[in-house]
Design a protein around this motif. Structure first.
Motif, PDB file in Angstrom:
ATOM      1  N   ARG A  28       0.749  -1.315   0.047  1.00 30.97           N
ATOM      2  CA  ARG A  28      -0.023   0.094  -0.024  1.00 30.97           C
ATOM      3  C   ARG A  28       1.013   1.325   0.042  1.00 30.97           C
ATOM      4  NH1 ARG A  28      -2.872  -3.829  -1.343  1.00 30.97           N
ATOM      5  NH2 ARG A  28      -4.953  -3.665  -0.836  1.00 30.97           N
ATOM      6  N   PHE A  29       1.986   1.292   0.964  1.00 24.65           N
ATOM      7  CA  PHE A  29       2.713   2.359   0.839  1.00 24.65           C
ATOM      8  C   PHE A  29       3.283   2.452  -0.426  1.00 24.65           C
ATOM      9  CE2 PHE A  29       6.736   4.509   1.788  1.00 24.65           C
ATOM     10  CZ  PHE A  29       6.198   5.754   2.448  1.00 24.65           C
ATOM     11  N   ALA A  30       4.088   1.856  -1.216  1.00 27.18           N
ATOM     12  CA  ALA A  30       4.659   1.789  -2.478  1.00 27.18           C
ATOM     13  C   ALA A  30       3.686   2.158  -3.392  1.00 27.18           C
ATOM     14  CB  ALA A  30       5.340   0.310  -2.903  1.00 27.18           C
ATOM     15  N   ALA A  31       2.494   1.512  -3.393  1.00 27.18           N
ATOM     16  CA  ALA A  31       1.338   2.018  -4.629  1.00 27.18           C
ATOM     17  C   ALA A  31       0.874   3.550  -4.217  1.00 27.18           C
ATOM     18  CB  ALA A  31       0.222   1.190  -4.362  1.00 27.18           C
ATOM     19  N   LYS A  32       0.863   4.181  -3.074  1.00 27.41           N
ATOM     20  CA  LYS A  32       0.580   5.454  -2.756  1.00 27.41           C
ATOM     21  C   LYS A  32       1.669   6.094  -3.499  1.00 27.41           C
ATOM     22  CE  LYS A  32      -2.444   4.071   0.900  1.00 27.41           C
ATOM     23  NZ  LYS A  32      -3.472   4.684   1.636  1.00 27.41           N
ATOM     24  N   GLU A  33       2.763   5.959  -2.886  1.00 23.14           N
ATOM     25  CA  GLU A  33       4.079   6.870  -3.390  1.00 23.14           C
ATOM     26  C   GLU A  33       4.060   6.789  -4.949  1.00 23.14           C
ATOM     27  OE1 GLU A  33       6.756   8.587  -1.659  1.00 23.14           O
ATOM     28  OE2 GLU A  33       5.201   8.289   0.004  1.00 23.14           O
ATOM     29  N   ALA A  34       3.803   5.529  -5.438  1.00 24.04           N
ATOM     30  CA  ALA A  34       3.787   5.599  -7.083  1.00 24.04           C
ATOM     31  C   ALA A  34       2.936   6.383  -7.522  1.00 24.04           C
ATOM     32  CB  ALA A  34       3.525   4.237  -7.484  1.00 24.04           C
ATOM     33  N   VAL A  35       1.701   6.570  -7.032  1.00 20.42           N
ATOM     34  CA  VAL A  35       0.634   7.561  -7.586  1.00 20.42           C
ATOM     35  C   VAL A  35       0.913   9.016  -7.445  1.00 20.42           C
ATOM     36  CG1 VAL A  35      -1.679   8.373  -6.931  1.00 20.42           C
ATOM     37  CG2 VAL A  35      -1.251   5.961  -7.151  1.00 20.42           C
ATOM     38  N   LEU A  36       1.580   9.446  -6.165  1.00 25.23           N
ATOM     39  CA  LEU A  36       2.133  10.854  -5.909  1.00 25.23           C
ATOM     40  C   LEU A  36       3.109  11.152  -7.032  1.00 25.23           C
ATOM     41  CD1 LEU A  36       2.192  11.174  -2.154  1.00 25.23           C
ATOM     42  CD2 LEU A  36       0.703  12.056  -3.825  1.00 25.23           C
TER      43      LEU A  36
END
Length: 127
Positions: free
Chosen positions: A53-61
């Motif tokens: 979840r953390f990696a995905a959210k950072e990728a979105v940003l």
């Protein structure tokens, strides 16, 4: 039309140490939405779940080229799985406003885990 591409990688041993160090449980509640927290609390592999979840959210940003500027919360980026298990992006708050302003209306996201790392890729699109 592709607006942005983002990726992020999380090293499991650092993530695991953070979760063990965070005895009050603040880290998950700071980055996960209520729906994500419910899944996290029942998940067999909490380290992998939160790393993804953390990696995905950072990728979105990274697709938005904003980083964690004022007003943005990782909780505004929600990664929910479809019935088949495919991750999907749902936005709220400041992140949703930013996307509307630049015309992003479609997301593609993938999360992969190995023994030592979790990686996520995101593509922001205007259709």
């Amino acid at each position: 039309m592709i607006i942005g591409v983002g990726s992020d990688i999380v090293q499991h041993d650092k993530n695991s140490k953070l979760l063990k160090w965070d005895t009050e449980g603040n880290f998950p509640t700071r980055i996960l939405s209520n729906q994500e927290l419910a899944v996290f609390n029942d998940h067999n592999s909490k380290d992998n779940f939160i790393a993804g979840r953390f990696a995905a959210k950072e990728a979105v940003l990274k697709c938005l080229s904003t980083g964690m500027k004022d007003g943005i919360s990782l909780k505004d980026i929600e990664i929910v799985n479809s019935a088949s298990g495919q991750p999907n992006v749902q936005l709220s708050g400041e992140v949703k406003i930013i996307c509307a302003n630049i015309g992003i209306n479609k997301w593609h996201i993938t999360i992969s885990h190995s023994e030592d790392f979790t990686i996520a890729f995101a593509i922001a699109e205007r259709t």
